[in-house]
Enzyme design. Structure first.
Site, PDB file in Angstrom:
ATOM      1  N   LYS A  97      23.303 -66.772  42.133  1.00  0.00           N
ATOM      2  CA  LYS A  97      22.258 -67.312  43.013  1.00  0.00           C
ATOM      3  C   LYS A  97      22.622 -68.759  43.315  1.00  0.00           C
ATOM      4  O   LYS A  97      22.772 -69.572  42.394  1.00  0.00           O
ATOM      5  CB  LYS A  97      20.895 -67.284  42.307  1.00  0.00           C
ATOM      6  CG  LYS A  97      20.407 -65.887  41.964  1.00  0.00           C
ATOM      7  CD  LYS A  97      19.120 -65.961  41.157  1.00  0.00           C
ATOM      8  CE  LYS A  97      17.924 -66.349  42.020  1.00  0.00           C
ATOM      9  NZ  LYS A  97      16.676 -66.372  41.208  1.00  0.00           N
TER      10      LYS A  97
HETATM   11  O1  G3P Z   1      12.292 -66.201  41.634  1.00  0.00           O
HETATM   12  C1  G3P Z   1      11.738 -67.470  41.848  1.00  0.00           C
HETATM   13  C2  G3P Z   1      10.488 -67.571  41.113  1.00  0.00           C
HETATM   14  O2  G3P Z   1      10.715 -67.403  39.745  1.00  0.00           O
HETATM   15  C3  G3P Z   1       9.732 -68.814  41.362  1.00  0.00           C
HETATM   16  O3  G3P Z   1       8.418 -68.477  41.130  1.00  0.00           O
HETATM   17  O4  G3P Z   1       6.047 -68.855  40.734  1.00  0.00           O
HETATM   18  O5  G3P Z   1       7.756 -70.606  40.067  1.00  0.00           O
HETATM   19  O6  G3P Z   1       7.219 -70.203  42.451  1.00  0.00           O
HETATM   20  P1  G3P Z   1       7.293 -69.609  41.090  1.00  0.00           P
END
Ligand code: G3P
Length: 232
Positions: A97
């Site tokens: 990634k």
């Molecule tokens: O895959 C990306 C994700 O883990 C981010 O999630 O909830 O931290 O925006 P969040």
């Protein structure tokens, strides 16, 4: 526009469902549902699990049938290329990634020429998604929840990216990330997104419905103490 073309039915390749976690127990538990196509990680998730990155990826690869997505930490082209190449040694099916930065896109171009599986993450715009697709990225990961946090419409951004990719026949997988709840997930399914990555909690929230519990309780009450039909 027909309903079929709106939902990309002619073009249906099946939707991938990944888990967004480095918690091996949650992965094992979720995998038993039979719907997990792979696991996505990022530095925050791996740190929260108290693991090193290699340790996390090898442990996940042991319990999941499908790709493990591992994010690079370097922020310069040479460093990103070195990490993405090196991650390939950790397990059979690792996809790098790479954040949607200028060095990230340059590294992606280099890795494409070397056939190293890699895609673009931390995506916040359609322009970034177009650059990823033009670079034959394996996937592009728009951050739905964080787009909403920033006052934009995350699901609509994903819908527009998916439409552009389908229009041009780009093969880059649209992998919706930062999905915070089942309402967002369902909107993404309706949009015909190629893939979503969900936390174990959001996946678990796909299962229960009070009317299902009520229905099952009614059938059990009707059957009473007659025992299992297989024992009749
Ligand atoms: O895959 C990306 C994700 O883990 C981010 O999630 O909830 O931290 O925006 P969040």
């Amino acid at each position: 526009m027909s309903v079929a073309s709106f939902y990309h039915i002619e073009d249906m390749r099946g939707m991938k469902l990944y888990l967004d976690t480095a918690d091996r127990d949650r992965i094992t538990e979720a995998a038993r549902l039979g719907v997990v196509d792979g696991v996505t990680t990022n530095p925050s998730i791996v740190t929260a699990a108290g693991l090193g990155y290699r340790e996390a990826v090898t442990a996940i690869a042991d319990v999941v049938d499908g790709p493990v997505f591992a994010q690079v930490l370097a922020d310069d082209v040479e460093g990103i290329v070195r990490e993405a190449r090196g991650y390939q040694e950790w397990a059979d099916d690792v996809v790098a990634k790479i954040p949607a930065t200028r060095p990230g896109f340059e590294a992606l171009a280099r890795l494409r020429d070397e056939d190293v599986p890699a895609g673009t993450t931390v995506v916040f715009s359609i322009e970034q998604a177009v650059l990823a697709a033009k670079n034959d990225a394996s996937f592009v990961a728009p951050y739905v929840g964080r787009l909403d946090d920033a006052g934009e419409d995350g699901v609509d951004t994903v819908r527009r990216i998916q439409h552009i990719y389908d229009t041009y026949g780009f093969e880059t997988e649209v992998l919706a990330a930062s999905v915070r709840n089942t309402t967002q997930a369902v909107s993404l399914y309706e949009a015909g997104v190629d893939a979503v990555t969900l936390s174990p909690d959001v996946l678990d929230d796909h299962v229960p419905h009070p009317k299902t519990d009520e229905g099952v309780a009614g059938f059990e009450a009707a059957w009473g103490d007659r025992g299992s039909p297989i024992d009749e």
